[in-house]
Scaffold this motif. Structure first.
Motif, mmCIF file in Angstrom:
data_model
loop_
_atom_site.group_PDB
_atom_site.id
_atom_site.type_symbol
_atom_site.label_atom_id
_atom_site.label_comp_id
_atom_site.label_asym_id
_atom_site.label_seq_id
_atom_site.Cartn_x
_atom_site.Cartn_y
_atom_site.Cartn_z
ATOM 1 N N UNK A 121 5.266 -3.045 4.629
ATOM 2 C CA UNK A 121 6.294 -3.823 5.597
ATOM 3 C C UNK A 121 7.644 -3.007 6.229
ATOM 4 N N UNK A 122 7.292 -2.110 7.004
ATOM 5 C CA UNK A 122 7.895 -1.794 7.731
ATOM 6 C C UNK A 122 7.580 -1.018 9.010
ATOM 7 N N UNK A 123 8.059 -0.639 10.147
ATOM 8 C CA UNK A 123 7.530 -0.323 11.306
ATOM 9 C C UNK A 123 8.276 0.850 12.224
ATOM 10 N N UNK A 124 7.522 1.745 12.678
ATOM 11 C CA UNK A 124 7.594 3.171 12.588
ATOM 12 C C UNK A 124 8.904 2.187 14.358
ATOM 13 N N UNK A 125 10.545 3.237 14.490
ATOM 14 C CA UNK A 125 11.587 2.842 15.267
ATOM 15 C C UNK A 125 12.169 1.659 15.788
#
Length: 184
Positions: A121-125
């Motif tokens: 549930x997160x995204x890079x950058x």
């Protein structure tokens, strides 16, 4: 037969190393080397501190002191390097919060070796809570652009939050960041 036995031992050792903590250590060292190369160009000072105890623990693997090569540091970024299993979002944020506290930093970046290791549930950058960022960087790809963008984002955020006598054009920084993320 002796040479073959020795070769088999070396292969077993390499296989074990890939599975064990040594792989994580190798990744941590590679990240530290790349961050140091990026920091030198910026006039920042980079320290691999993973083995050194901070204020209350060992969270945080690399600390960058912004503009420390030119005088007193204008802020600090801590990089937490993880090559283990995929972390949950709360675990990742807890580790980044610990790193911020233990290394007396203004911003924390989690570095993982691939997209599939980015916490759930997160995204890079993407910035989280105003002081955290996650980036995936694969050293075997041959490009450090993702690491450079994460470094630039974190550095810009710290400098914008600190303000100071140097006029920081936050609109220009935001525009540059958006173009860099768009290019990736």
């Amino acid at each position: 037969q002796a040479l073959q036995a020795e070769r088999e031992k070396l292969e077993e050792l390499d296989a074990e190393r890939e599975r064990g903590a040594a792989k994580g250590r190798d990744f941590e060292e590679l990240v530290a080397e790349e961050l140091d190369a990026i920091a030198v160009v910026q006039g920042d000072h980079c320290d691999a501190v993973g083995d050194l105890k901070g204020a209350t623990g060992k969270a945080g693997d690399v600390v960058v002191a912004i503009d420390a090569c030119r005088g007193p540091a204008r802020g600090r970024i801590v990089f937490e390097v993880k090559n283990s299993k995929r972390l949950s979002r709360p675990d990742a944020f807890r580790q980044l919060d610990d790193a911020l506290e233990q290394r007396d930093a203004d911003f924390a970046v989690l570095v993982v070796p691939s997209e599939d290791r980015v916490p759930a549930k997160t995204h890079p950058l993407r910035e989280y809570n105003g002081d955290k960022l996650i980036v995936s960087w694969d050293p075997e790809e041959g490009s450090r652009i993702a690491l450079e963008v994460a470094y630039a984002l974190a550095r810009a955020r710290v400098l914008m939050s600190r303000g100071g006598h140097d006029a920081v054009d936050s609109a220009a920084i935001r525009d540059t960041i958006e173009r860099a993320v768009g290019a990736m």
